[in-house]
Design an enzyme around this catalytic site. Sequence first.
Site, PDB file in Angstrom:
ATOM      1  N   ASP A 250       0.856  -1.178   0.000  1.00 29.72           N
ATOM      2  CA  ASP A 250       0.000   0.000   0.000  1.00 29.72           C
ATOM      3  C   ASP A 250       0.895   1.232   0.000  1.00 29.72           C
ATOM      4  O   ASP A 250       2.079   1.155   0.339  1.00 29.72           O
ATOM      5  CB  ASP A 250      -0.896  -0.035   1.240  1.00 29.72           C
ATOM      6  N   ASP A 252      -0.029   5.164   0.912  1.00 25.54           N
ATOM      7  CA  ASP A 252      -0.182   6.127   2.014  1.00 25.54           C
ATOM      8  C   ASP A 252      -0.291   5.408   3.361  1.00 25.54           C
ATOM      9  O   ASP A 252      -1.134   4.540   3.555  1.00 25.54           O
ATOM     10  CB  ASP A 252      -1.425   6.990   1.790  1.00 25.54           C
TER      11      ASP A 252
END
Length: 422
Positions: A250, A252
């Site tokens: 992922d 952020d």
Amino acid sequence: MTAVIMAGGKGTRISSVASDIPKPMIQICGKPVLEHQIDCLRQQGLTDIILVVGYLGRVIEDYFKDGKQFGVTIRYYRETEPLGTAGALYYLKDSLTDDFLLLNGDIIFDVDFQRLIRYHKEKDGIATIFTHPNNHPYDSAIIVTDSESRIVKWLHKEEPRTNYKNRVNSGIHLFSPKIFDCFSKPGKMDLDREILKPLIATRQLFAYDSPEYVRDMGTPERYVSVCSDFKRGLIQAKNLHNKQKAFFLDRDGTLNVEDGFVTSPEQIRLIDGVGQAVKRINESGYLAIVITNQPVIARGECSHQDLRRIHNKLETLLGREGAYLDDIYYCPHHPDKGFPGERVEYKINCDCRKPKPGLILKAGRDYNIDLTASYMVGNGIADIQAGQSAGCQVAKIGLPEQSLPNVMAFSGLQECVKAILG
């Protein structure tokens, strides 16, 4: 298809390793670099080889002779004076009437050439260069492409650059015989600056991007690294003909500090330890691939071009720490409507927005990844659900909001990678 190997290098920077032989004859685990190259070509049916020799060329000719004992046919072009990285091609044009490979003689590689050849034929350009990320982009020439993988800029290391996608020329090229239209006269020529870079204006120069292993061993430090990778079996394992393993990451809150919806490069700041964690992934042989939802596109807050600049900033920061990403996949969709300036075409219920596994599955197809041997790592429940749906092992970054079965939990990416890789 003929493969031309430029094997005339002197190897000034690596003279402390071997100063009395041509650079392509330096040994990697008991075998010259050039022999490793020929082995890779032969195994894929590429047995017609031309070696361009110069400095101490007789050493190469005495070793390989006509190539018969290596299962190939070898011809030689002997440079009586240095002709640079392209000058010898002028004298070979009558022998190269079909598409041909051009390889630097000082790189160690194991790549799926058939994938490269198919790609080149699909693009139908004059030239295709094999590009990849590396761990020192700050002192490499950067290749910039458009959405069709057509090269639009070639930034040499002395040219100004700010944020950039970490993609560099590997030293593997595939040419149409039309390339010889670029040679006006015989003499010393620089392949990159005098032949390839001017091709940008024709829109017939393409990049084939791959995470496969291609490294130059031009310095003592890189030579030691290549020898280590060979002993670990990493070079062969990275050939896309073989099943790959990946860390799906992922963005952020996993790689960069969470700062609301990111709409500008200035918001991108690496979390402490992330650079070293990604570098560890790179060195392990796992692919490092970002999987991220980016609803800012659908909401009208960010364009695809803006997002590219944001990701360029991310790659630049990682590159400064000797780390790189093999690819970035993002979902631009968002099903909810009602935002000022939203883009209606992206307001759909798609298959790529996490927690759906569409992006992971696509990456798996693109790079021949064994998803069951791979990890999805993120800081949200949607990341975990996407990874589980794709068949990956999963790890949660940060304190879990609830107890999650079959989910590893870590304080950050650095701890996660250290625990998984040992």
